[in-house]
Design an enzyme around this catalytic site. Structure first.
Site, PDB file in Angstrom:
ATOM      1  N   CYS A  17     -37.438 -20.070  18.859  1.00 51.77           N
ATOM      2  CA  CYS A  17     -38.423 -20.477  19.855  1.00 51.77           C
ATOM      3  C   CYS A  17     -37.698 -20.544  21.197  1.00 51.77           C
ATOM      4  CB  CYS A  17     -39.023 -21.841  19.503  1.00 51.77           C
ATOM      5  SG  CYS A  17     -40.025 -22.551  20.832  1.00 51.77           S
ATOM      6  N   GLU A  32      -6.649 -31.101 -19.080  1.00 45.11           N
ATOM      7  CA  GLU A  32      -6.763 -29.831 -18.360  1.00 45.11           C
ATOM      8  C   GLU A  32      -8.199 -29.668 -17.868  1.00 45.11           C
ATOM      9  OE1 GLU A  32      -3.585 -26.990 -20.649  1.00 45.11           O
ATOM     10  OE2 GLU A  32      -5.514 -27.281 -21.622  1.00 45.11           O
ATOM     11  N   TYR A  63      -4.474 -20.757 -20.886  1.00 40.10           N
ATOM     12  CA  TYR A  63      -4.160 -22.119 -21.319  1.00 40.10           C
ATOM     13  C   TYR A  63      -3.781 -22.241 -22.796  1.00 40.10           C
ATOM     14  CZ  TYR A  63      -9.144 -21.402 -22.287  1.00 40.10           C
ATOM     15  OH  TYR A  63     -10.345 -20.863 -22.682  1.00 40.10           O
ATOM     16  N   ASP A  99       0.823  -1.215   0.000  1.00 41.37           N
ATOM     17  CA  ASP A  99       0.000   0.000   0.000  1.00 41.37           C
ATOM     18  C   ASP A  99       0.855   1.262   0.000  1.00 41.37           C
ATOM     19  OD1 ASP A  99      -2.268  -1.537  -0.016  1.00 41.37           O
ATOM     20  OD2 ASP A  99      -2.601  -1.401   2.141  1.00 41.37           O
ATOM     21  N   CYS A 123     -44.346 -26.315  19.087  1.00 40.64           N
ATOM     22  CA  CYS A 123     -44.979 -26.160  20.400  1.00 40.64           C
ATOM     23  C   CYS A 123     -45.932 -24.987  20.494  1.00 40.64           C
ATOM     24  CB  CYS A 123     -43.906 -26.041  21.489  1.00 40.64           C
ATOM     25  SG  CYS A 123     -42.962 -24.499  21.416  1.00 40.64           S
ATOM     26  N   LYS A 147     -17.680 -33.747 -20.539  1.00 42.24           N
ATOM     27  CA  LYS A 147     -18.609 -32.953 -19.732  1.00 42.24           C
ATOM     28  C   LYS A 147     -19.036 -33.727 -18.488  1.00 42.24           C
ATOM     29  CE  LYS A 147     -20.644 -29.610 -20.937  1.00 42.24           C
ATOM     30  NZ  LYS A 147     -20.474 -28.180 -20.607  1.00 42.24           N
ATOM     31  N   LYS A 163     -11.792 -27.905 -17.459  1.00 45.71           N
ATOM     32  CA  LYS A 163     -12.654 -27.079 -18.309  1.00 45.71           C
ATOM     33  C   LYS A 163     -13.366 -26.070 -17.406  1.00 45.71           C
ATOM     34  CE  LYS A 163     -16.147 -27.310 -21.951  1.00 45.71           C
ATOM     35  NZ  LYS A 163     -17.034 -26.276 -21.389  1.00 45.71           N
ATOM     36  N   SER A 198     -14.769 -23.860 -30.736  1.00 50.40           N
ATOM     37  CA  SER A 198     -15.483 -24.653 -29.733  1.00 50.40           C
ATOM     38  C   SER A 198     -14.863 -26.045 -29.695  1.00 50.40           C
ATOM     39  CB  SER A 198     -16.966 -24.758 -30.096  1.00 50.40           C
ATOM     40  OG  SER A 198     -17.566 -23.493 -30.119  1.00 50.40           O
ATOM     41  N   ASP A 246     -15.568 -23.015 -15.926  1.00 46.18           N
ATOM     42  CA  ASP A 246     -16.917 -22.539 -16.197  1.00 46.18           C
ATOM     43  C   ASP A 246     -16.990 -21.059 -15.851  1.00 46.18           C
ATOM     44  OD1 ASP A 246     -19.542 -22.432 -16.862  1.00 46.18           O
ATOM     45  OD2 ASP A 246     -20.282 -23.548 -15.133  1.00 46.18           O
ATOM     46  N   CYS A 282     -40.352 -27.575  24.233  1.00 52.74           N
ATOM     47  CA  CYS A 282     -40.396 -27.741  22.780  1.00 52.74           C
ATOM     48  C   CYS A 282     -39.686 -29.048  22.424  1.00 52.74           C
ATOM     49  CB  CYS A 282     -39.734 -26.553  22.092  1.00 52.74           C
ATOM     50  SG  CYS A 282     -39.860 -26.586  20.297  1.00 52.74           S
ATOM     51  N   CYS A 308     -44.052 -21.099  17.044  1.00 50.78           N
ATOM     52  CA  CYS A 308     -43.244 -22.295  16.812  1.00 50.78           C
ATOM     53  C   CYS A 308     -44.103 -23.388  16.176  1.00 50.78           C
ATOM     54  CB  CYS A 308     -42.653 -22.784  18.129  1.00 50.78           C
ATOM     55  SG  CYS A 308     -41.722 -24.337  17.965  1.00 50.78           S
TER      56      CYS A 308
END
Length: 669
Positions: free
Chosen positions: A419, A115, A221, A29, A406, A309, A117, A73, A119, A425, A403
């Site tokens: 409760c 490797e 990659y 910083d 009870c 997949k 995949k 793709s 998401d 209870c 509740c």
């Protein structure tokens, strides 16, 4: 200013790409503030300045960008037979090429790289003479959207690289790590549904400041285009990326046989929940670059790669109803019932909603009957992330005023409903007794929630102390209780009287405390009466005990009902004594003195609790989570996500149990 920018770039690389900072945040910083001061005084901002990462003015729209090389793709394989079919096509393609080109050196037998995949959102970065000059989305593979201002906010993206010979395009994936998503959602006015949407939404947002707030990351990659570069193998390409300060995921595995690849694909599927980022599969590629060039592409896919997949971890379904359950502390939590849906190989019907605050933050108050996003990972109950369509209005989720067990009026504390009918209870009573008898508490063997329910109904067991009043005659007449079962349970209850102080404290179920806190209390005080008498201001002096936890402990032991229960148990022979003399001071000359240590997995020669106690005796601070501040991770058998994260952070890991015993002073060197 150039010197400062250079230093800060190196430190950014060490911190965000290598996860290995060499200076403190405070020192960083100071350097950064000095650079900002000089920029403000001079009115000059260098193109490589780290100050450009924070995001500037809101953009008016995205420009289009035509990629130098197409982003392809990948063909998909849903199962191992599809991987084998791809492999057969690959072998045929290599054979055909070698037959048609007899004068050339034959293409080699294929070897493979696997490797992850990712998401997230595909990124295509352009560097010219070592400087980042463009960043774009994948788009349709040929034309994408320019998101240069947004990508500059990602600290793991280098603004300059050592390679300065011309122009290259580098491909990767923009991601929001799951731990970052969790942290972000704790304070966000509008929580994000999932990490993928969080990353994609940030990178395609016209306000780069919002992108910066999401604290995105990226893994790289591939080199899609280069004026000059040529690689012989995939390994050379990956090494080039590392050498030029791109963040490459630590997982890259090489194989010579396709059956080895298939085994690895299944292993990754099992390991998937341990990653701190989303993956939806794995990618298999041929390693030899000449083979890739020779086989080329179909209209859509490279012939030399395939994507395996995994089963989906996220889906949408209809929220049908919400039930409200009472826990041992009296907390009343919502449980959602959804239309059954297949998710990660399991049929899901129930989902967690956490509390009323969670319902409000996720915009689910009027969601009954609507379609919602759900996510399941790591074999836990799925979570509802939010509505699939924010505009769709459903029926209201009505919060209970009394509740459900009870009938007592509920009390709102923070985001939770409670409760306060502690003794009357039934669900609270059953859960409290079951917890008291559990393995990490009093370890009463053969005890179960069904046993607690039966004893509550038939023997008036309303408090843990009542267990020590049970007799053979009380049990022998109960359904499913024969002579042997009755005697076994009484023997187990008798044996529990010798459990140590830490286990007893854990069994009491003190609010806002767990095993680590009760162990620390037992070790520090070494005496139950001293703990019961400790005021909040004294408790806050202890490690990791804040004001809320301190008040919870002190208030718990002030309750007359708790004092009476403890008195009765001690009167009937429950010892609740420390299992060793209180340590006067931790050893200061051990390898663990002053170090932060995390235990994970199963040890074969001792329990994790025993190892933790010994580590604390040697001056270590034993914690439950792995971070950059962790000094050692001790990993036993079946270590999971904590070990993975430790390796990702480059932390010291001890996996040899004999070496651990030697360091703990339990075995001779």
């Amino acid at each position: 200013m150039r010197v400062l920018a250079g230093e800060l770039t190196v430190h950014n690389y060490n911190y965000y790409t290598l996860d290995n900072p060499v200076i403190s945040d405070a020192e960083f910083d100071l350097l950064y503030d000095e650079l900002i001061r000089l920029e403000q005084e001079s009115g000059v901002v260098l193109p490589e300045s780290p100050s450009l990462r924070v995001g500037g003015e809101v953009l008016k729209g995205f420009d289009t960008h035509r990629h130098r090389a197409r982003l392809w793709s990948l063909d998909k394989a849903k199962d191992e037979d599809a991987v084998r079919a791809w492999h057969q096509r690959l072998l045929k393609g290599i054979t055909d090429y070698n037959t048609k080109h007899p004068d050339e050196e034959p293409l080699p037998d294929p070897s493979f790289v696997v490797e992850l995949k990712f998401d997230g959102l595909t990124l295509n970065l352009t560097y010219e003479n070592g400087k980042l000059v463009q960043a774009a989305t994948r788009g349709n593979g040929t034309v994408g959207e320019s998101i240069m201002a947004q990508v500059k906010t990602i600290r793991s993206v280098p603004l300059t690289i050592p390679y300065k010979e011309g122009l290259i395009e580098v491909q990767g994936e923009g991601l929001m790590f799951l731990s970052v998503l969790e942290s972000y959602n704790k304070t966000a006015a509008e929580p994000l549904k999932n990490a993928r949407n969080g990353a994609a939404g940030a990178l395609r947002n016209l306000n780069p400041k919002l992108t910066a707030e999401r604290r995105l990351n990226a893994f790289f990659y591939n080199i899609g285009y280069s004026d000059e570069l040529e690689f012989q193998t995939h390994n050379e390409l990956i090494q080039f990326l590392r050498d030029n300060h791109f963040k490459v995921n630590p997982y890259v595995a090489y194989f010579s046989e396709i059956e080895e690849v298939i085994t690895e694909l299944h292993r990754i599927a099992v390991q998937r929940p341990e990653f701190d980022f989303l993956i939806d599969g794995a990618v298999v590629k041929v390693t030899d670059m000449r083979t890739r060039a020779a086989l080329g592409y179909t209209d859509k896919f490279p012939r030399w790669a395939v994507a395996f997949k995994f089963e989906a971890e996220e889906s949408t379904t209809v929220l049908e109803s919400v039930a409200w359950n009472v826990g041992r502390t009296g907390k009343v939590t919502p449980l959602a019932r959804v239309e059954p849906v297949e998710l990660a190989g399991v049929t899901v019907q129930n989902c967690t909603l956490n509390n009323t605050g969670d319902i409000e933050r996720k915009g689910l108050k009027f969601a009954l009957g609507t379609r919602v996003f759900i996510r399941r990972s790591n074999d836990v109950i799925p979570e509802i992330l939010g509505k699939a369509d924010e505009e769709e209005q459903g029926e209201e989720i009505v919060y209970p005023e009394s509740c459900p067990a009870c009938g007592t009026a509920l009390v709102q504390r923070g985001a939770h409903l409670f409760c306060d009918n502690r003794l009357g209870c039934k669900p609270q009573t059953i859960a409290r007794i079951t917890h008291f008898a559990s393995r990490d508490a009093m370890d009463i063997e053969t005890f179960s929630v069904m046993t607690a329910d039966q004893l509550h109904e038939s023997c008036r067991v309303n408090d843990p102390a009542d267990l020590y009043d049970l007799s053979y005659d009380d049990l022998i007449g109960l359904e499913r209780f024969g002579d042997k079962k009755a005697r076994n349970l009484l023997d187990a209850i008798e044996k529990s009287k010798d459990r140590d102080l830490a286990s007893f404290l854990n069994g009491l179920g003190i609010p806002n405390t767990g095993k680590a806190t009760t162990r620390m209390l037992a070790d520090h005080y070494g005496n139950l009466d001293a703990i019961m008498a400790a005021p909040p201001e004294e408790l806050t002096e202890l490690p990791d005990v804040g004001g809320i936890v301190a008040e919870s402990i002190a208030a718990f032991f002030r309750e007359p009902l708790i004092q009476e229960s403890i008195r009765r148990m001690r009167e009937r022979g429950v010892k609740a004594e420390a299992d060793r003399p209180r340590q006067a001071a931790a050893i200061t000359d051990s390898p663990f003195s002053g170090k932060t240590v995390v235990l994970t997995g199963t040890l074969s020669t001792m329990t994790r609790e025993e190892a933790g106690r010994r580590l604390e005796e040697l001056g270590a601070k034993v914690t439950g989570s792995v971070s950059k501040k962790t000094d050692y991770v001790i990993a036993g058998e079946s270590a999971g996500s904590k070990l993975t994260k430790a390796r990702d952070l480059g932390l010291a890991v001890i996996e040899d149990e004999q070496e651990l015993r030697r360091l703990l002073g339990l075995d001779e060197a």
